[in-house]
Scaffold this active site. Structure first.
Site, PDB file in Angstrom:
ATOM      1  CG  ASN A 159      -0.177  -0.150   2.229  1.00  0.00           C
ATOM      2  OD1 ASN A 159       0.873  -0.523   2.349  1.00  0.00           O
ATOM      3  ND2 ASN A 159      -0.897   0.634   3.553  1.00  0.00           N
ATOM      4  CE  LYS A 182       6.220 -11.834  -0.985  1.00  0.00           C
ATOM      5  NZ  LYS A 182       5.868 -11.162  -1.453  1.00  0.00           N
ATOM      6  N   GLY A 235       1.401  -6.865   7.313  1.00  0.00           N
ATOM      7  CA  GLY A 235       0.073  -7.222   6.472  1.00  0.00           C
ATOM      8  C   GLY A 235      -0.531  -7.750   7.217  1.00  0.00           C
ATOM      9  CB  SER A 236      -3.405  -9.526   5.937  1.00  0.00           C
ATOM     10  OG  SER A 236      -2.934 -10.641   6.103  1.00  0.00           O
ATOM     11  CD  GLN A 238      -6.762 -14.809   5.913  1.00  0.00           C
ATOM     12  OE1 GLN A 238      -7.313 -13.936   5.954  1.00  0.00           O
ATOM     13  NE2 GLN A 238      -7.368 -16.088   5.539  1.00  0.00           N
ATOM     14  N   GLY A 240      -0.554 -12.733   8.977  1.00  0.00           N
ATOM     15  CA  GLY A 240       0.839 -12.380  10.983  1.00  0.00           C
ATOM     16  C   GLY A 240       0.383 -13.048  11.173  1.00  0.00           C
ATOM     17  CD  GLU A 257       4.047  -2.108  13.157  1.00  0.00           C
ATOM     18  OE1 GLU A 257       3.073  -2.617  13.876  1.00  0.00           O
ATOM     19  OE2 GLU A 257       5.111  -3.096  14.919  1.00  0.00           O
ATOM     20  CB  CYS A 291      -2.750  -0.123   8.815  1.00  0.00           C
ATOM     21  SG  CYS A 291      -1.751   0.569   9.653  1.00  0.00           S
ATOM     22  CD  GLN A 336      -8.637  -5.850  -1.506  1.00  0.00           C
ATOM     23  OE1 GLN A 336      -8.612  -6.741  -1.108  1.00  0.00           O
ATOM     24  NE2 GLN A 336      -9.130  -4.263  -0.278  1.00  0.00           N
ATOM     25  CD  GLU A 386      -7.191  -3.847   7.426  1.00  0.00           C
ATOM     26  OE1 GLU A 386      -6.821  -5.082   7.043  1.00  0.00           O
ATOM     27  OE2 GLU A 386      -6.859  -3.114   7.758  1.00  0.00           O
ATOM     28  CD  GLU A 465       8.803  -3.596  12.630  1.00  0.00           C
ATOM     29  OE1 GLU A 465       9.505  -2.855  11.580  1.00  0.00           O
ATOM     30  OE2 GLU A 465       8.506  -4.806  12.274  1.00  0.00           O
TER      31      GLU A 465
HETATM   32  P1  NAD Z   1      -1.263  -9.855   3.379  1.00  0.00           P
HETATM   33  O1  NAD Z   1      -1.157 -10.400   4.184  1.00  0.00           O
HETATM   34  O2  NAD Z   1      -2.131 -10.806   2.232  1.00  0.00           O
HETATM   35  O3  NAD Z   1       0.509  -9.626   2.636  1.00  0.00           O
HETATM   36  C1  NAD Z   1       1.312  -8.902   2.880  1.00  0.00           C
HETATM   37  C2  NAD Z   1       2.649 -10.000   2.709  1.00  0.00           C
HETATM   38  O4  NAD Z   1       2.638 -10.736   3.054  1.00  0.00           O
HETATM   39  C3  NAD Z   1       2.850  -9.967   0.880  1.00  0.00           C
HETATM   40  O5  NAD Z   1       4.502  -9.643   0.777  1.00  0.00           O
HETATM   41  C4  NAD Z   1       2.666 -11.153   0.865  1.00  0.00           C
HETATM   42  O6  NAD Z   1       3.105 -11.918  -0.528  1.00  0.00           O
HETATM   43  C5  NAD Z   1       2.760 -11.910   1.655  1.00  0.00           C
HETATM   44  N1  NAD Z   1       2.590 -13.434   2.551  1.00  0.00           N
HETATM   45  C6  NAD Z   1       1.244 -13.704   2.408  1.00  0.00           C
HETATM   46  N2  NAD Z   1       0.820 -14.850   2.464  1.00  0.00           N
HETATM   47  C7  NAD Z   1       2.053 -15.343   3.335  1.00  0.00           C
HETATM   48  C8  NAD Z   1       2.707 -16.646   4.186  1.00  0.00           C
HETATM   49  N3  NAD Z   1       1.904 -17.228   3.773  1.00  0.00           N
HETATM   50  N4  NAD Z   1       3.465 -16.561   4.501  1.00  0.00           N
HETATM   51  C9  NAD Z   1       4.428 -15.041   4.510  1.00  0.00           C
HETATM   52  N5  NAD Z   1       4.382 -14.017   3.614  1.00  0.00           N
HETATM   53  C10 NAD Z   1       2.901 -13.727   3.039  1.00  0.00           C
HETATM   54  O7  NAD Z   1      -1.656  -8.383   3.014  1.00  0.00           O
HETATM   55  P2  NAD Z   1      -1.841  -7.172   2.090  1.00  0.00           P
HETATM   56  O8  NAD Z   1      -3.060  -7.298   1.540  1.00  0.00           O
HETATM   57  O9  NAD Z   1      -1.313  -7.302   0.831  1.00  0.00           O
HETATM   58  O10 NAD Z   1      -2.330  -5.521   2.424  1.00  0.00           O
HETATM   59  C11 NAD Z   1      -3.125  -5.071   3.246  1.00  0.00           C
HETATM   60  C12 NAD Z   1      -2.943  -5.461   5.115  1.00  0.00           C
HETATM   61  O11 NAD Z   1      -1.443  -5.402   5.664  1.00  0.00           O
HETATM   62  C13 NAD Z   1      -3.628  -5.044   5.542  1.00  0.00           C
HETATM   63  O12 NAD Z   1      -4.790  -5.782   6.502  1.00  0.00           O
HETATM   64  C14 NAD Z   1      -3.161  -3.826   6.397  1.00  0.00           C
HETATM   65  O13 NAD Z   1      -3.964  -3.325   7.655  1.00  0.00           O
HETATM   66  C15 NAD Z   1      -2.528  -3.961   6.774  1.00  0.00           C
HETATM   67  N6  NAD Z   1      -0.661  -2.772   6.886  1.00  0.00           N
HETATM   68  C16 NAD Z   1      -0.734  -2.826   8.516  1.00  0.00           C
HETATM   69  C17 NAD Z   1       0.282  -1.389   8.545  1.00  0.00           C
HETATM   70  C18 NAD Z   1       0.850  -1.091   9.902  1.00  0.00           C
HETATM   71  O14 NAD Z   1       1.272  -0.693   9.794  1.00  0.00           O
HETATM   72  N7  NAD Z   1      -0.270  -2.104  11.426  1.00  0.00           N
HETATM   73  C19 NAD Z   1       1.011  -1.196   7.480  1.00  0.00           C
HETATM   74  C20 NAD Z   1       0.438  -1.368   6.348  1.00  0.00           C
HETATM   75  C21 NAD Z   1      -0.711  -2.448   5.825  1.00  0.00           C
END
Ligand code: NAD
Length: 489
Positions: A159, A182, A235-236, A238, A240, A257, A291, A336, A386, A465
């Protein structure tokens, strides 16, 4: 054929391992689409566990020498990297603009944030402090020092791609770790360009490596690799959770995060024009792919109808596109966009009223009209999950207590905002809302480079962070006790 180029036409984007571009071991590529026109923008290496193993070997080989450099020297090199990012800011911003569909203006601002993060963390080379400790024994002199962890696995979302990379790479490296990023599959070239800037700044080869590819194929084996000492993930929730489980198996350190479902409370004494402008920015900037985006707008009953009309009128005037004069761009990919439309249809079937937007725009690109809904139960799926897109739900509440209760009625706890002119309400909200970041009379937003950011509940695992707090994520504190013996004098 691997094409190495800075141009932003169709390009093959390899991994970056040991200071060289390397195609994936599988020889396979994935297509990356421009979200603003649905055309193929580039192809990225489809990496798997073999590429992870190569990157880990490269990082392990480079890390000891990097850790041996004085922190001040590491800071100088990272300062140079921030300077190269600054010199190439327009080029980087243009790649961010093409890969995400955000305007050049927003891409420049995001790149600026990445550069500031670099300069701030480079300065930590002078301040990689431990503590001196007092002791119960008079002949004992005790202190703590910071040590690197080893190789850091950094997994990020698309994002804000250049800011997300900087947020993790700079603190990981200043602490003396080597890093493997990654890259987000939706922003491969941004990560590649960052690595090229690092080489231009004379960061030793192997200290920073970039893996391209899909989460399950490249991210999961990175998180699972026994030689990765820390996994830092943005990331998400789920994903995480999956990463946390993987790291728990070998007790590796993990920083998460994650997502948010951020409340934005408008009290009856708020300055409504100001609150309305912030609500729109909070809900719809970056097409709601933040996020920290305000997806739950909680409004006092006595001003509900008036404020709802203001929001509807201004939402309908928002400009959608990728120009600097536009307010929001496209979603990052079609999957998405379809997920959002599906969630909206589902909410409508359960009784939600559509106030504005609600549809995909009839033009090329993954554009969705900014969308407002109300008549939504706080218990419904759309109130709890979300969405990560330009959809905000409006809720009516009787008073402050009900607003605070509803704000806290969420599995997430990232950011929260209240609009009021009453200092006591502002204090009460700030102290009692369940969030990592609270804002009064502004918008729900991220951090500045020197400020801690992170969430409670399912928005993270408690780490913070940016800011100097990131040093705690990426280093070990070692306690040293020196005992003196006067007889030796
Ligand atoms: P996502 O979890 O689908 O993917 C994020 C990253 O994780 C990508 O690089 C993806 O390739 C990798 N990934 C996916 N599955 C994986 C697995 N099983 N093992 C290891 N890596 C894996 O998230 P997204 O849809 O790309 O991003 C949006 C999410 O990120 C939202 O939930 C948003 O709130 C969150 N986000 C949080 C912050 C924060 O600082 N809290 C900042 C930006 C985005």
């Amino acid at each position: 054929m691997v094409i190495q180029t800075h141009s932003v036409s169709q390009t093959d984007i390899s991994n970056w391992i040991g200071g060289k571009a390397q195609p994936a071991c599988s020889g396979q590529w994935l297509e990356k689409y421009n979200p603003a026109n649905e055309k193929v923008l580039s192809r990225l290496a489809r990496s798997n566990h073999e590429d992870v193993a190569r990157a880990v070997e490269s990082a392990k080989a480079a890390q000891p020498a990097w850790a041996t450099l004085a922190p001040v020297r590491r800071g100088e090199i990272l300062h140079e990297l921030a300077a190269v990012l600054k010199q190439r800011q327009k080029e980087i911003a243009r790649v961010v603009h093409l890969e995400t569909g955000k305007s050049m203006k927003d891409a420049m601002l995001e790149t600026d944030a990445a550069i500031q993060q670099g300069f701030f963390m480079a300065g930590e080379g002078w301040r990689l402090y431990g503590n001196t400790l007092t002791s119960a024994m008079s002949q004992k002199f005790s202190l703590t020092i910071r040590e690197p962890l080893g190789v850091a696995g950094l997994i990020i979302a698309a994002n804000t791609p250049i800011a997300n990379i900087a947020w993790k790479v700079f603190p990981a490296l200043i602490c003396g770790n080597a890093a493997i990023v990654k890259a987000a599959e939706d922003a491969p070239q941004t990560a590649h360009l960052f690595a090229q800037c690092a080489q231009e700044a004379s960061l030793p080869d192997g200290v920073l490596n970039i893996l391209q590819g899909l989460g399950e194929e490249a991210g999961a084996p990175l998180a699972a690799h026994p030689d990765i000492a820390i996994v830092s993930f943005t990331g998400s929730t789920q994903t995480g959770r999956e990463i946390a489980k993987t790291c728990a198996g070998r007790l590796a350190r993990v920083s998460l995060e994650l997502g948010g479902k951020n409340p934005f409370v408008v009290c009856e004494d708020a300055r409504l024009e100001n609150a309305c402008s912030w609500a729109l920015l909070s809900a719809f900037s970056n097409a709601g792919q933040r996020c920290a985006s305000a997806s739950r707008i909680i409004i006092f009953d006595s001003i509900y109808n008036r404020f709802r009309e203001m929001l509807i009128e201004k939402t309908q005037k928002l400009k959608i596109g990728t120009a600097d004069s536009d307010d929001l761009g496209p979603l990052i990919n079609e999957r998405q966009l379809n997920r959002l439309l599906e969630a909206l249809r589902h909410a409508q079937a359960q009784g939600a009223s559509l106030l504005a937007g609600g549809e995909r725009l009839e033009r090329a690109g993954y554009f969705m009209a900014p969308t407002l809904i109300d008549s939504v139960s706080p218990e419904s799926e759309i109130s709890k999950q979300e969405l990560f897109g330009p959809i905000a739900c409006l809720y009516r509440v009787k008073n402050f207590d009900e607003a605070l209760r509803l704000a806290n009625d969420s599995p997430y706890g990232l950011t929260a905002c209240v609009h009021t002119q009453n200092i006591d309400r502002a204090i009460e909200f700030s102290k009692n809302v369940q969030a990592g970041v609270t804002i009064v009379n502004g918008g729900t937003h991220g951090s500045e480079p020197h400020m801690p950011f992170g969430g409670v509940k399912q928005s993270g695992n408690g780490t913070r962070e940016p800011g100097k707090e990131a040093l705690d994520v990426y280093s070990n504190l070692k306690a040293i006790h020196i005992l003196s013996n006067k007889e030796n004098l």
